[in-house]
Design an enzyme around this catalytic site. Structure first.
Site: not given
Ligand code: SDX
Length: 376
Positions: A262, A313
């Site tokens: 998140h 989710d």
């Molecule tokens: C919702 O904004 C909101 O409030 C949204 C929400 C709402 O109620 O409206 O909460 C609802 O959208 C929940 C999120 C649903 N999406 C997913 O589940 C998709 C998977 N999640 C990721 O895509 C990610 O966690 C995000 C998009 C949700 C957040 O991403 P960020 O804040 O941009 O973080 P990032 O992508 O920069 O990742 C930071 C680190 C990275 O590691 P490094 O590459 O730096 O080593 O964390 C890792 C990422 O690789 N990481 C993940 C991951 N999420 C972050 N690695 C694997 N799987 C994941 N899901």
């Protein structure tokens, strides 16, 4: 020449509005609606009570709630032209695309369509919330070849939504769960879809335009589309003993595990705590036990490997599966719930508006001379 300033990618940590509606405490894993910790509301406040709280700032008393509930349920009906549009939509079109299209069409038939007064917006708010739910339910009924159902005027909004969607009355556990599922998704600060709606309202375009923009944004897999992807992952893995290999292969490919991580929560998403509990209650009693075991295993492996936790989710997928909702509608259910928050933010933006218009760093060139086409 243009002065270069630091670009904040994804507007991460940028404060774009003051709001009284919800607070996402990422460090402590807490979520508040109008001052109430959602742990206070889960399992106790109905979705309709939560909508009332978000829109008007206070939980309703019994008389206020009954009047509000009756008005919402009374608005669970669609213009015949919009029903026709649902029937004409391509059978394999993504339900979120149909919902966005049908909501836009609704704006053409709304008696308050062109007005943005507080009174007109209040009437539109109740219609949009009820009709978004009705669009989702009607689309599923049409695609199932089943007759459209009318809500039971004596029952609650969430109960009626599940009833007119499924065609089967919710039992006591299902009623409690659908109310909480919608309540837990009702608002969440300036999520991408909410911000999109506020930008539209800031130009003084109407509520239908704003909610259409919010729906368009929610569809994305990085936002509201993740819950459906979670169920597809569970179905693909199939057995708990395959989890480790599956997760490892995704992480090695640099892929994101849907339903995890998140932008704000750096500990567990408080909504996931409740949804895990509902998932365990619902799945433990039927053939869905396997999904629960898979979910627990995935949660353990992802936490060990990446130190990240489930977001709203992840367990929402098994809860919706257990309620008999097909996965292609999971994001639509998220939209039905989040309509409460989107509308509340529209009301807040209208009440104290300033056009939302950020700036950008121009990194292009200057002084290029025009060359006539015959010389290019
Ligand atoms: C919702 O904004 C909101 O409030 C949204 C929400 C709402 O109620 O409206 O909460 C609802 O959208 C929940 C999120 C649903 N999406 C997913 O589940 C998709 C998977 N999640 C990721 O895509 C990610 O966690 C995000 C998009 C949700 C957040 O991403 P960020 O804040 O941009 O973080 P990032 O992508 O920069 O990742 C930071 C680190 C990275 O590691 P490094 O590459 O730096 O080593 O964390 C890792 C990422 O690789 N990481 C993940 C991951 N999420 C972050 N690695 C694997 N799987 C994941 N899901």
């Amino acid at each position: 020449m243009s002065e270069q300033r630091q670009t904040v990618r994804g507007l991460q940590e940028v404060v774009a509005a003051d709001t009284r509606l919800s607070f996402v405490d990422g460090a402590n894993g807490k979520l508040y609606y109008r001052g109430y910790d959602i742990d206070e509301l889960a399992g106790r406040a109905s979705y309709a009570e939560t909508v009332y709280l978000l829109w008007y700032g206070e939980l309703p008393d019994a008389q206020e709630l009954e009047r509000f509930r009756a008005e919402l349920v009374g608005n669970m009906q669609l213009p015949t032209q919009v029903v026709e549009l649902l029937r004409l939509s391509p059978p394999n079109a993504n339900p979120m695309v149909v919902l966005r299209t049908a909501l836009s069409a609704l704006g053409m038939f709304d008696p308050d369509g062109g007005r943005n007064t507080e009174e007109a917006n209040d009437r539109k708010a109740k219609r949009i919330l009820a009709q978004v739910a009705c669009i989702v339910a009607s689309l599923h009924r049409i695609r199932s070849g089943a007759p459209l159902l009318s809500p039971d005027p004596r029952s609650g909004f969430a109960w009626n939504f599940l009833y007119i969607f499924r065609g089967r009355q919710p039992d006591e556990l299902e009623q409690r769960v659908i109310d909480s599922l919608l309540m837990l998704h009702a608002d969440h600060g300036l999520a991408a879809s909410t911000f999109a709606g506020r930008v539209v309202v800031s130009t003084q375009a109407g509520m239908h335009s704003a909610i259409s923009a919010s729906l368009a944004s929610l569809k994305g897999p990085l936002h509201g589309g993740a819950n459906r992807a979670v169920m597809e992952m569970l179905e693909e893995i199939e057995h708990p003993e395959h989890v480790e290999e599956y997760i490892e292969s995704m992480l090695s490919a640099g892929e994101r595990i849907m339903g995890f991580g998140h932008r704000i929560y750096k500990t567990e998403d408080p909504r996931s705590v409740h949804l895990r509990k509902y998932s365990e209650e619902l799945c433990a009693r039927g053939e869905l036990r396997c999904y629960l075991d898979l979910s627990h295993r995935i949660e353990k492996i992802v936490r060990e490997r990446k130190g990240i936790r489930p977001n709203v989710d992840f367990y929402s997928a098994t809860v919706q599966r257990a309620l008999g909702i097909p996965k292609e509608y999971y994001t639509c259910i998220f939209a039905v719930a989040r309509c409460a928050g989107w509308i509340a933010h529209c009301m807040e933006q209208f009440a104290d508006n300033r056009l939302i218009r950020p700036t950008s760093n121009y990194i292009g060139g200057f002084g290029r001379a025009f060359v006539p086409i015959e010389e290019r």
